[in-house]
Design a protein around this motif. Structure first.
Motif, mmCIF file in Angstrom:
data_model
loop_
_atom_site.group_PDB
_atom_site.id
_atom_site.type_symbol
_atom_site.label_atom_id
_atom_site.label_comp_id
_atom_site.label_asym_id
_atom_site.label_seq_id
_atom_site.Cartn_x
_atom_site.Cartn_y
_atom_site.Cartn_z
ATOM 1 N N ALA A 185 0.825 -1.208 0.000
ATOM 2 C CA ALA A 185 0.000 0.000 0.000
ATOM 3 C C ALA A 185 0.855 1.251 0.000
ATOM 4 O O ALA A 185 2.027 1.226 0.382
ATOM 5 C CB ALA A 185 -0.922 0.013 1.222
ATOM 6 N N ARG A 206 -8.223 11.377 -4.199
ATOM 7 C CA ARG A 206 -8.945 10.676 -5.262
ATOM 8 C C ARG A 206 -8.120 10.640 -6.546
ATOM 9 O O ARG A 206 -8.063 9.609 -7.233
ATOM 10 C CB ARG A 206 -10.282 11.379 -5.518
ATOM 11 N N THR A 248 -5.453 8.030 -6.258
ATOM 12 C CA THR A 248 -6.071 6.710 -6.365
ATOM 13 C C THR A 248 -6.345 6.343 -7.823
ATOM 14 O O THR A 248 -6.041 5.223 -8.265
ATOM 15 C CB THR A 248 -7.388 6.689 -5.572
ATOM 16 N N ARG A 254 -2.592 -0.452 -11.302
ATOM 17 C CA ARG A 254 -2.267 -1.526 -10.366
ATOM 18 C C ARG A 254 -1.780 -2.787 -11.085
ATOM 19 O O ARG A 254 -0.873 -3.484 -10.599
ATOM 20 C CB ARG A 254 -3.490 -1.822 -9.491
ATOM 21 N N ASP A 258 -7.720 -1.270 -2.485
ATOM 22 C CA ASP A 258 -7.760 -0.246 -1.446
ATOM 23 C C ASP A 258 -8.402 -0.700 -0.144
ATOM 24 O O ASP A 258 -8.854 0.121 0.658
ATOM 25 C CB ASP A 258 -8.430 1.034 -1.952
ATOM 26 N N ARG A 308 -10.619 -1.442 -8.985
ATOM 27 C CA ARG A 308 -10.212 -0.066 -9.240
ATOM 28 C C ARG A 308 -9.689 0.030 -10.677
ATOM 29 O O ARG A 308 -8.808 -0.723 -11.070
ATOM 30 C CB ARG A 308 -9.101 0.360 -8.286
ATOM 31 N N ARG A 337 -12.912 2.592 2.248
ATOM 32 C CA ARG A 337 -12.203 2.367 0.987
ATOM 33 C C ARG A 337 -11.946 3.670 0.228
ATOM 34 O O ARG A 337 -10.886 3.854 -0.383
ATOM 35 C CB ARG A 337 -13.026 1.411 0.123
ATOM 36 N N ASP A 338 -12.871 4.586 0.241
ATOM 37 C CA ASP A 338 -12.734 5.839 -0.501
ATOM 38 C C ASP A 338 -12.274 7.003 0.363
ATOM 39 O O ASP A 338 -12.113 8.109 -0.149
ATOM 40 C CB ASP A 338 -14.067 6.206 -1.153
ATOM 41 N N GLN A 378 -5.592 4.859 2.650
ATOM 42 C CA GLN A 378 -4.835 3.618 2.536
ATOM 43 C C GLN A 378 -5.067 3.057 1.137
ATOM 44 O O GLN A 378 -6.101 2.462 0.855
ATOM 45 C CB GLN A 378 -5.315 2.623 3.602
ATOM 46 N N LEU A 379 -4.118 3.275 0.243
ATOM 47 C CA LEU A 379 -4.254 2.862 -1.150
ATOM 48 C C LEU A 379 -3.554 1.524 -1.339
ATOM 49 O O LEU A 379 -2.335 1.454 -1.493
ATOM 50 C CB LEU A 379 -3.654 3.920 -2.080
ATOM 51 N N TRP A 393 -2.447 -1.197 -3.410
ATOM 52 C CA TRP A 393 -2.276 -1.400 -4.847
ATOM 53 C C TRP A 393 -2.057 -2.854 -5.221
ATOM 54 O O TRP A 393 -2.214 -3.245 -6.383
ATOM 55 C CB TRP A 393 -1.163 -0.518 -5.412
#
Length: 508
Positions: free
Chosen positions: A275, A292, A295, A300, A317, A333, A465-466, A470-471, A473
């Motif tokens: 992440a 955003r 993201t 990915r 995510d 995503r 999640r949005d 915490q992304l 990948w």
């Protein structure tokens, strides 16, 4: 375990050379190919001179593996991180979820004493004491020890609030049981399948089989943990036959081993969350539009293909893909450069320079940083990797920087949510503060019905999640190399019952 994996690789360079020298000095009788093949030698990254056999204060993977051999926990984890029995015969709560009854099996410590509920209660009180510095302290913060009781093999734990997910605490790393009133760990006593023989902090550790273990004695006679901090040195030790087992290998090393006569790779998918953590309480990521945009700017699939050499799965995510409690049916995503660029323009941030914290704690992060920089250049960000020391990386990013690589091994989804995303969580590195998310977690914990509880956890995760910063990948594979002379091993996620389990291994 709730500790970032980067802490497992504390030493490189000189430490790796020292480990190599130790390997070279081993007597031929202890080598895997010798006639004395009843000693299994396992290479792990180690923690140097500060190491201890105190199971409550040692966070490294080698510590966990040693603790699993020497001690027992009350519960343990299946591959999906749901709980299963270990020292416990049974466990159940009352209707309120605030009183848990545990019945222990008939087990003994290495000195012949029975494992009692009083031993277990003393251990949990010690873990909960901030002065101990236990890795699992937070998991027992809700136990009312003045109201809890122990009698024979029966333990009653009283909680200050309802928690139907509490059994996860009893299986966590760092909750192994030692005899009541243990003062030091120079010659530790446990109830695990191996007994203490010798230990030198930063050096090798030797255990011997205990035939009277409640689950049956090990098939091997001796188990030696060998410290080899450099990943390439661990691989070379396995290739040269100096060790039977090499822990935590990179995708490139696993590829080198594939197809080699006499060697095997244990590959566990979805084992490690990869992440980027964005600091939501600092500019520029206090602007949700830029979170955003970051993201949407990530490719990915390309990150998995290049940074992980294909040894992984694209992330979505959220932590815990494939584990109990991970929400089903999430759409993948998709990268959307046009939308991301528009958000950057709307925020007036075109050309924004972002330092991405990274280190060689994970061998994939170098390539991942370069790829991310190139991908986000397409949306108007200028990303510059900022390399920190692996030894101090996770301590430093708790207070420094605005974007940082992170990785976390498998653990129960509820444990991750509580320890990483609640507003008051000790390892909330993004500054995520969402009262609605916190309320859903609390409501889920207090809900007796399993399906309803998991539905509430799913709602909380959909919300985070949005918003959490915490992304995730990817989930990278977990690779362990071992000699083909070993049987009884299987691929298993870190922190699960069958990971690094040597009591069922045989050497042919």
């Amino acid at each position: 375990m709730t500790f970032p994996l980067a802490r497992r690789r504390l030493l490189t360079g000189a430490g790796a050379l020292a480990a190599g020298a130790a390997l070279a000095g081993c007597s031929p009788g202890n080598a895997p190919g010798s006639s004395q093949g009843r000693r299994l030698r396992a290479a792990f990254s180690a923690g140097g001179s500060q190491e201890t056999l105190d199971p409550h204060t040692a966070p490294l993977f080698i510590d966990q593996a040693r603790a699993k051999a020497l001690y027992d926990s009350v519960l343990t984890y299946k591959d999906d991180m749901s709980v299963q029995a270990r020292l416990a015969e049974s466990w159940e709560s009352d209707s309120s979820g605030s009183r848990w009854r545990v019945r222990l099996r008939d087990a003994r410590f290495h000195d012949g004493r029975r494992v009692t509920a009083a031993d277990v209660l003393w251990n949990y009180r010690r873990i909960a004491d901030p002065a101990t510095g236990a890795s699992a302290q937070q998991l027992f913060a809700g136990v009312d020890f003045s109201a809890s009781r122990a009698s024979g093999r029966d333990l009653t734990l009283v909680l200050t609030a309802a928690d139907f997910e509490f059994p996860a605490a009893l299986g966590a790393a760092g909750t192994e049981i030692v005899p009541k009133d243990t003062k030091d760990f120079d010659r530790p006593i446990g109830s695990g399948p191996f007994r203490y023989r010798s230990f030198r902090p930063g050096g090798s550790t030797l255990f011997t089989a205990w035939s009277d273990h409640w689950d049956g004695g090990p098939d091997i006679e001796e188990l030696e943990f060998v410290p080899v901090n450099d990943e390439q040195a661990r691989l070379n030790a396995l290739l040269s036959g100096q060790v039977h087992y090499a822990h935590d290998l990179s995708a490139a090393s696993a590829t080198r081993l594939a197809g080699r006569d006499g060697l095997r790779v244990l590959r566990t998918r979805l084992s490690t969350m990869q992440a980027v953590l964005l600091r939501l309480n600092r500019a520029p990521f206090d602007d949700p539009r830029l979170v955003r945009a970051f993201t949407l700017g990530l490719d990915r699939d390309r990150l998995v293909e290049v940074a992980l050499a294909g040894h992984g799965t694209a992330g979505n995510d959220l932590f815990g893909q494939g584990l109990r409690g991970y929400p089903a049916g999430l759409p993948a995503r998709e990268r959307d450069v046009d939308r991301a660029r528009a958000l950057v323009e709307e925020a007036g941030a075109n050309g924004l320079t972002i330092a991405l914290e990274t280190s060689d704690a994970d061998p994939t992060w170098g390539n991942a940083s370069s790829l991310i920089a190139g991908q986000l250049k397409d949306i108007g960000f200028k990303v510059t990797p900022h390399v920190r020391s692996a030894a101090t990386y996770f301590g430093e990013i708790k207070t420094k920087g605005v974007a940082a690589h992170s990785r976390t091994a498998t653990l129960p989804v509820t444990t991750h949510l509580r320890s990483r995303l609640r507003a008051d969580a000790p390892n909330n590195l993004t500054g995520y503060d969402d009262p609605a998310f916190d309320r859903l977690l609390t409501q889920a914990s207090a809900t007796r019905d399993e399906k309803t509880r998991l539905d509430l956890l799913a709602r909380a995760q959909h919300r985070a999640r949005d918003r959490s910063g915490q992304l995730v990948w990817a989930f990278s594979d977990w690779n362990i190399g071992h000699s083909g002379t070993l049987t009884g091993l299987r691929a298993a996620p870190p922190n699960s019952c069958d990971w690094a389990r040597f009591d069922r291994v045989r050497i042919s």
